[in-house]
Structure formats: structure tokens, C-alpha cells
Write a protein that holds these residues in place. Structure first.
Motif, PDB file in Angstrom:
ATOM      1  N   PRO A 317       0.822  -1.288  -0.060  1.00 50.65           N
ATOM      2  CA  PRO A 317      -0.003  -0.006  -0.033  1.00 50.65           C
ATOM      3  C   PRO A 317       0.807   1.367  -0.108  1.00 50.65           C
ATOM      4  O   PRO A 317       0.664   2.027  -0.890  1.00 50.65           O
ATOM      5  CB  PRO A 317      -0.783  -0.316   1.248  1.00 50.65           C
ATOM      6  CG  PRO A 317      -1.064  -1.472   1.389  1.00 50.65           C
ATOM      7  CD  PRO A 317       0.396  -2.124   0.978  1.00 50.65           C
ATOM      8  N   ALA A 318       1.925   1.345   0.755  1.00 52.34           N
ATOM      9  CA  ALA A 318       2.475   2.601   0.867  1.00 52.34           C
ATOM     10  C   ALA A 318       3.148   2.660  -0.333  1.00 52.34           C
ATOM     11  O   ALA A 318       3.332   3.851  -0.935  1.00 52.34           O
ATOM     12  CB  ALA A 318       3.888   2.272   1.946  1.00 52.34           C
ATOM     13  N   ALA A 319       3.905   1.790  -1.218  1.00 55.97           N
ATOM     14  CA  ALA A 319       4.622   1.906  -2.357  1.00 55.97           C
ATOM     15  C   ALA A 319       3.707   2.411  -3.346  1.00 55.97           C
ATOM     16  O   ALA A 319       4.278   3.339  -4.043  1.00 55.97           O
ATOM     17  CB  ALA A 319       5.168   0.665  -2.806  1.00 55.97           C
ATOM     18  N   ILE A 325       1.798   9.592  -6.039  1.00 58.63           N
ATOM     19  CA  ILE A 325       2.106  10.915  -5.571  1.00 58.63           C
ATOM     20  C   ILE A 325       3.369  11.336  -6.555  1.00 58.63           C
ATOM     21  O   ILE A 325       3.211  12.258  -7.306  1.00 58.63           O
ATOM     22  CB  ILE A 325       2.727  10.988  -4.236  1.00 58.63           C
ATOM     23  CG1 ILE A 325       1.424  10.812  -3.394  1.00 58.63           C
ATOM     24  CG2 ILE A 325       3.020  12.192  -3.999  1.00 58.63           C
ATOM     25  CD1 ILE A 325       1.572  10.838  -1.771  1.00 58.63           C
ATOM     26  N   GLY A 326       4.208  10.436  -6.823  1.00 58.25           N
ATOM     27  CA  GLY A 326       5.332  10.839  -7.567  1.00 58.25           C
ATOM     28  C   GLY A 326       5.354  10.790  -9.342  1.00 58.25           C
ATOM     29  O   GLY A 326       6.224  11.419  -9.866  1.00 58.25           O
ATOM     30  N   GLY A 327       4.362  10.211  -9.463  1.00 53.54           N
ATOM     31  CA  GLY A 327       3.819   9.945 -11.151  1.00 53.54           C
ATOM     32  C   GLY A 327       5.164   9.016 -11.786  1.00 53.54           C
ATOM     33  O   GLY A 327       5.677   8.131 -11.050  1.00 53.54           O
ATOM     34  N   PRO A 328       5.263   9.167 -12.960  1.00 49.18           N
ATOM     35  CA  PRO A 328       6.009   8.217 -13.896  1.00 49.18           C
ATOM     36  C   PRO A 328       7.554   8.141 -13.242  1.00 49.18           C
ATOM     37  O   PRO A 328       8.264   7.394 -13.528  1.00 49.18           O
ATOM     38  CB  PRO A 328       6.226   8.611 -15.152  1.00 49.18           C
ATOM     39  CG  PRO A 328       4.573   9.256 -15.384  1.00 49.18           C
ATOM     40  CD  PRO A 328       4.506  10.020 -13.987  1.00 49.18           C
ATOM     41  N   ARG A 329       7.867   9.267 -12.776  1.00 48.43           N
ATOM     42  CA  ARG A 329       9.137   9.388 -12.116  1.00 48.43           C
ATOM     43  C   ARG A 329       9.572   8.547 -10.966  1.00 48.43           C
ATOM     44  O   ARG A 329      10.793   8.306 -10.615  1.00 48.43           O
ATOM     45  CB  ARG A 329       9.669  10.866 -11.889  1.00 48.43           C
ATOM     46  CG  ARG A 329       9.747  11.717 -13.076  1.00 48.43           C
ATOM     47  CD  ARG A 329      10.277  13.059 -12.791  1.00 48.43           C
ATOM     48  NE  ARG A 329      10.363  13.844 -13.899  1.00 48.43           N
ATOM     49  CZ  ARG A 329      10.825  15.181 -14.050  1.00 48.43           C
ATOM     50  NH1 ARG A 329      11.007  15.621 -12.980  1.00 48.43           N
ATOM     51  NH2 ARG A 329      10.921  15.771 -15.347  1.00 48.43           N
ATOM     52  N   VAL A 330       8.587   7.995 -10.384  1.00 49.38           N
ATOM     53  CA  VAL A 330       8.531   7.194  -9.039  1.00 49.38           C
ATOM     54  C   VAL A 330       7.784   5.918  -9.656  1.00 49.38           C
ATOM     55  O   VAL A 330       6.707   5.822  -9.227  1.00 49.38           O
ATOM     56  CB  VAL A 330       7.987   7.757  -7.910  1.00 49.38           C
ATOM     57  CG1 VAL A 330       8.220   6.909  -6.699  1.00 49.38           C
ATOM     58  CG2 VAL A 330       8.689   9.356  -7.874  1.00 49.38           C
ATOM     59  N   PRO A 331       8.690   5.016 -10.023  1.00 52.28           N
ATOM     60  CA  PRO A 331       8.120   3.514 -10.309  1.00 52.28           C
ATOM     61  C   PRO A 331       7.877   2.853  -8.936  1.00 52.28           C
ATOM     62  O   PRO A 331       8.258   3.521  -8.104  1.00 52.28           O
ATOM     63  CB  PRO A 331       9.001   2.904 -11.243  1.00 52.28           C
ATOM     64  CG  PRO A 331      10.190   3.469 -10.813  1.00 52.28           C
ATOM     65  CD  PRO A 331      10.093   5.078 -10.516  1.00 52.28           C
ATOM     66  N   TYR A 332       6.919   1.776  -9.185  1.00 54.66           N
ATOM     67  CA  TYR A 332       6.640   0.982  -7.815  1.00 54.66           C
ATOM     68  C   TYR A 332       7.998   0.747  -7.133  1.00 54.66           C
ATOM     69  O   TYR A 332       7.859   0.780  -5.752  1.00 54.66           O
ATOM     70  CB  TYR A 332       5.746  -0.415  -8.381  1.00 54.66           C
ATOM     71  CG  TYR A 332       5.690  -1.116  -7.441  1.00 54.66           C
ATOM     72  CD1 TYR A 332       4.777  -0.956  -6.429  1.00 54.66           C
ATOM     73  CD2 TYR A 332       6.360  -2.593  -7.204  1.00 54.66           C
ATOM     74  CE1 TYR A 332       4.256  -1.910  -5.512  1.00 54.66           C
ATOM     75  CE2 TYR A 332       6.154  -3.279  -6.349  1.00 54.66           C
ATOM     76  CZ  TYR A 332       5.006  -2.881  -5.094  1.00 54.66           C
ATOM     77  OH  TYR A 332       4.855  -3.873  -4.176  1.00 54.66           O
TER      78      TYR A 332
END
Length: 491
Positions: A317-319, A325-332
Motif C-alpha cells: 500500500p505505501a509503495a 504521488i510521484g508519477g512516472p518518475r517514481v515507479p513502484y
């Protein structure tokens, strides 16, 4: 038409297709066996046995566990029906930007629980190493245990299910062993676990104590009740199935049947531990009730329990939230790392002293979100969702600068109300949040910002797996119905 690089279309947040769903009812039940073994359950049992006999603690736990399991299943239909995660669907009642605020609260809370469970798992690992080799460095164990869990989670949901398949039977066996050891210790101390109560209460005080146990179980699991779609979107479910119960049989098997059984057993162990050694901390209880090889095996149960709980109930859930929130720049996988970092810097070894009441309050606050999700999905949209628009920056869910004020106001009011009634926080937060949101959304916000699925409640346009649809979200494409034989992969 969406813009190039639309931040709402992070690959890890796109809808899960029917062919990608690989968790069966049995698989989810196995995952629940691991998730339900948490320190909070021991604490609930240890606190309850101080005022109520064990029998009444069990009854209260069963009621609270089944009730929250039903709420989980109801909200989890969002993932089963449409393949959507919690933070993505939250764009509907909170807006494309507003979703980040309540989601972040859940993400941070999950990360803190990851840190706490990792800390207790690390102390158990340190205890095992101390028994075998005389080694004593719990902090290094903590860091290494955290890394191993994060790698396991980053490998994906199937890796987590495989670990749960291995851990679950071991956990069950060792849990029974733990119960017997602590019961023998209690009897040796001259305390009958079924009748001994430290400070018995009667009359109205007994009812209040009973309800505290009920609400403690509901309040703790309120966070998972809110973001169950992040897990349920991976559950196997038949296409073109209009029966809600058949479509959600994986959820029912896990959340309504398996979880209450396992959670109740953990509460019993916490209560018995308190009767035996006047401390519900299982590690303290085990160290006084066993020694040598037996103690090492029982400590292993703590390690496996924290591991299996953390991956499914906390890190995923956190990931998912941090990635949203970070969008594509923050992958799973980066979201997984962020969850680990937050859990570590929260200093769980210091946090634990206050975390249980603190997280119960947070659970009450998040119960307002459960009420808002229920109203938005079932009452207003009647399970129909214009999924394509959830991924459009300037679509129907943008609201006022990306915020749905009806959802934000209802959440604040419901959260504040739950804070003033901590013993009934889940019910108060849910009811107040649901009612306030219904009034504001129906008679104000959705009058101003029209919702296509409410204006035109078409099954064929806005239902998902019920009508055999896999939602495909790609640049410039409309939602399509994918034939049964295909197995699309979202990119």
C-alpha cells in the motif's frame, strides 16, 4: 486528450487486466494468515484480559474482525471490478491532486508499521543468533531484515504469494506451540487463563470494555479496509459475473473467514501471554516460557509473521501511494524503497511506546475515507466508474484545481468526529464521513462538476469485469471491451 508524459499514467498504477490477476481465494487466505499475525493483535488481547475474561475477549474480537472484514470486502470490489488501486480510485472522491493528502497519511502510517514490525522481527532474529552463536547486534539485524523484505516486495505480488505459501503452515504450527507454552507457564504461575482477570469490571463498565476490544480490532484494520483495492485488483474473478458474492469470493474467503480466525487466535495468544508473564510482548513471553531450541523455533515464528505482514499489509500500500504521488518518475520499486526509508527513519524502537494508541487514532481518521469511498462507489456511482477520466489531468475528476472539496470537507469532519469518540472511532468516522460526503457531493459538487457515469448510468460504458471489460488506458484511446481470449498487458 491527455498530454505527453501525463503524470497520472504511471505504468504501475494502470488498471490490472483479467489475465494479470493471479491470486486465488486460497492464495489470498494464505496471505491473510501472514498478515493477521501482528503485534497489535497481541496488544489487544493483553489489554482486554486485564478487564474481561478470555471468553468475552474472544467474542468481542470475532465481532470486530468479521465486521471489519466485511468493510474490506465491500471496498475491495473497486479493485476486483475495475482493476484499480486505492490511490487511483481516490481521485474520484478527492480529485486528481486532492487524492495525495489522505493517501499520504495512509502511506506514512503503513511505512511506520513496516518499521515497527521489522524492529520486532529483528529482535527475534537477534535472539536466535544469540542462542546459536552468542551474536548480539539487533540494529544490524534490523537493517538486513528491512532490505530482505523490501527486495521481496519489489519482486512483485507473485513473489509475495509464494513466500506466504511457505510461511503460512510454519506460522500456524509454531503459533499453536506458542499457545501451549504460554498456557503451561500461566498454569505454573497458578493462573487459569479462562477465569483469571487482573482488574475485573461489571455492569456498564464491562460493556464499555467489551466495545473497546471490538473497536480496537476494527480501528487497527481500518487502514487496510480503505486501501484493499491495491491488493484486490490482483484477485482472480470470473468475467461477466453479475453476482457480487461470486465475483468477490476470494475476498470473502480471506477477509471474512480466514482473517477473523487467525486474528482471534493472535489476540488469544496476547491474552495468554499477559496471564502468563504479565506482558503481552510475545518475545518477552517466549523468553520466559521457553529456552534453547524451542525458544529459537518460536522466535522464528515472530520473524516470519512480521515478514509476511509487512509485504502485503504495509509495503505494497505505501509503495503504491508513493508511486501515485510521484508519477512516472517514481515507479513502484522506488515507492518500495521510500516506504522502507520512512519506516527506518521513524525510529520504531522509540516509536512503539506510543504507536498503538496513535495508529488507532489514525485508523479512526481513515475510517472516514472508508465511508466516503462507500458513498462514492456504491451510492452515487452505483459501481460504475469512468475509468479513462481517472487518468486525465483535465478530465471530470479534476474539480477545483485538482481537488474535490466535497471529499476533503467530509474527510476533515469525519476525522475530527472520530477523534472525540476514540472507543467508537471507526463507526463514527465511517458514518459521519459517508453522510457528509453524500450531501455535499450530490447536492453541490457533482451539480457543479458533472460526472458522466452518474448522468448516464450505463453498465456497458462504465462497469468493468461484470460486463467482461478490461480497462485499457493508453495515449489517445477510449476504454474498450477486450475479448475473453486475449491477455492484454498495460504499458
Amino acid at each position: 486528450m491527455s498530454k505527453k508524459g501525463n503524470y497520472l499514467k504511471s505504468p504501475d498504477l494502470l488498471p490490472i487486466s483479467h489475465g494479470e490477476r493471479n491470486i486465488s481465494p486460497f492464495g489470498f487466505s494464505v496471505i491473510w494468515i501472514g498478515m493477521a499475525i501482528v503485534l497489535a493483535a497481541f496488544a489487544i488481547g493483553g489489554a482486554g484480559i486485564q478487564t474481561l475474561p478470555l471468553g468475552w475477549v474472544i467474542v468481542a474480537t470475532i465481532i470486530g474482525s468479521v465486521a471489519i472484514g466485511i468493510f474490506m470486502t465491500i471496498i475491495g470490489d473497486i479493485g476486483v471490478e475495475h482493476g484499480l488501486s486505492f490511490p487511483v480510485y481516490m481521485r474520484a472522491p478527492f480529485g486528481t491532486i486532492g487524492t495525495h493528502i489522505p493517501s499520504l497519511v495512509r502511506g506514512v502510517a503503513a511505512s511506520c508499521w513496516f518499521g515497527i514490525n521489522t524492529y520486532f522481527g529483528a529482535t527475534a532474529i537477534n535472539g536466535i543468533l544469540n542462542l546459536l552463536y552468542g551474536y548480539d547486534n539487533w540494529f544490524l539485524c534490523f537493517l538486513l531484515f528491512a532490505v530482505v523484505q523490501l527486495v521481496n516486495t519489489a519482486l512483485g505480488i507473485k513473489a509475495i504469494e509464494r513466500f506466504a505459501d511457505l510461511a503460512a503452515p510454519i506460522i500456524i504450527i509454531i503459533s499453536c506451540w506458542m499457545y501451549v507454552s504460554l498456557s503451561d507457564k500461566a498454569m505454573a504461575e497458578g493462573r487459569d487463563i479462562w477465569v483469571w482477570v487482573e482488574s475485573p469490571v461489571t455492569g456498564g463498565a464491562a460493556f464499555t470494555a467489551f466495545m473497546v476490544v471490538v473497536m480496537a480490532n476494527m480501528g487497527f484494520w481500518a487502514t487496510l479496509a480503505a486501501d484493499m483495492p491495491s491488493l484486490s485488483r490482483y484477485f482472480k474473478a470470473p468475467k461477466n459475473e453479475r453476482n457480487w458474492f461470486r465475483r468477490n469470493k476470494a475476498q470473502i474467503a480471506g477477509s471474512v473467514i480466514t482473517m477473523p480466525i487467525v486474528n482471534t487466535f493472535m489476540v488469544i495468544i496476547g491474552a495468554v501471554s499477559y496471564v502468563a508473564v504479565l506482558n503481552y510482548d510475545p518475545i518477552v513471553g517466549l523468553q520466559q516460557a521457553a529456552s534453547g531450541f524451542i525458544l529459537g523455533i518460536l522466535l522464528l515464528m515472530i520473524v516470519l509473521a512480521q515478514w509476511s505482514t509487512n509485504t502485503s499489509a504495509n509495503v505494497i500500500p505505501a509503495a503504491t501511494i508513493f508511486s501515485n504521488i510521484g508519477g512516472p518518475r517514481v515507479p513502484y520499486w522506488i515507492g518500495v524503497v521510500l516506504a522502507g526509508v520512512v519506516g527506518i527513519i521513524s525510529q520504531p524502537w522509540s516509536l512503539f511506546g506510543i504507536i498503538i494508541p496513535a495508529l488507532l487514532v489514525i485508523g479512526g481518521i481513515l475510517s472516514a475515507i472508508v465511508g466516503i469511498l462507500f458513498t462514492d462507489y456504491y451510492v452515487l456511482r452505483k459501481r460504475r466508474v469512468n475509468v479513462q477520466e481517472l487518468y486525465e489531468e483535465d478530465g471530470q475528476f479534476r474539480g477545483m484545481n485538482g481537488i474535490n472539496m466535497a471529499g476533503m470537507i467530509a474527510w476533515v469532519i469525519g476525522g475530527v468526529a472520530s477523534y472525540y469518540f476514540p472507543s467508537y472511532s471507526f463507526i463514527v468516522g465511517f458514518v459521519v464521513g459517508a453522510i457528509i460526503y453524500y450531501v455535499l457531493a450530490k447536492h453541490w459538487w457533482f451539480v457543479k462538476y458533472k460526472q458522466a457515469e452518474i448522468e448516464d448510468p450505463s453498465d456497458e460504458k462504465y462497469l468493468g469485469i461484470t460486463v467482461g471489460r478490461d480497462w485499457i488506458v493508453e495515449e489517445g484511446l477510449d476504454p474498450v471491451v477486450v475479448p475473453e481470449a486475449t491477455n492484454p498487458i498495460n504499458t
